[in-house]
Scaffold this motif. Structure first.
Motif: not given
Length: 169
Positions: A35-40, A46-64
């Protein structure tokens, strides 16, 4: 498609969760990261604050989208474009080996960031490999006839004719 290497996958997961300061969860490599959450979270470490929005649940498209945000942040961090896996490689489990290779590369690139003092992955990266040649060494090959300079031992294309013509034997 590259062959999967369980040792590399285990090493990558151990590194990711060492960076996050969390225990490695049970499960398959691809399922933990899908789901990419761990990667975000990793990129934000590594770079604090570089990814502002992380979808923890939702459609496949949102997780992608999480995976795509990770890829953009990794590229900005210095991961070469050719080493970044495709979203479908992970989300649709098409090429998990490439995902592991990408994350391993990311772990190595942390060595080039002096602000990062967490764990790194893989062998130490080379800084510089400067070579000093004398003028004589640089000129030593100038008398050689390179095979790319038109010399091909008498073979030629004469008699080949134009495209579409038959070849006369």
């Amino acid at each position: 498609m590259a062959k999967r290497n369980k040792e590399v996958e285990t090493e990558v997961l151990n590194w990711i969760f060492a960076c996050l300061g969390e225990p490695v969860p049970k499960g398959e490599f691809e399922d933990i990261l899908k789901d990419g959450v761990v990667l975000c979270n990793l990129m934000n470490k590594l770079t604090p604050g570089c990814i502002k929005k992380i979808q923890t649940k939702g459609t496949n498209f949102q997780l992608m989208e999480n995976i795509q945000r990770f890829q953009a942040a990794a590229k900005k961090y210095g991961l070469p474009e050719e080493e970044i896996f495709q979203t479908a490689d992970l989300f649709e489990k098409r090429n998990i080996a490439q995902v592991a290779i990408s994350l391993f590369s990311l772990g190595r690139i942390t060595q080039k960031h002096p602000e990062w003092n967490g764990p790194t992955l893989g062998p130490k990266m080379a800084e510089e490999n400067k070579r000093n040649f004398t003028e004589a060494q640089l000129r030593a090959h100038e008398g050689e006839l390179n095979l790319q300079m038109g010399f091909n031992k008498g073979a030629s294309q004469s008699g080949l004719g134009a495209f579409g013509n038959t070849r006369h034997m």
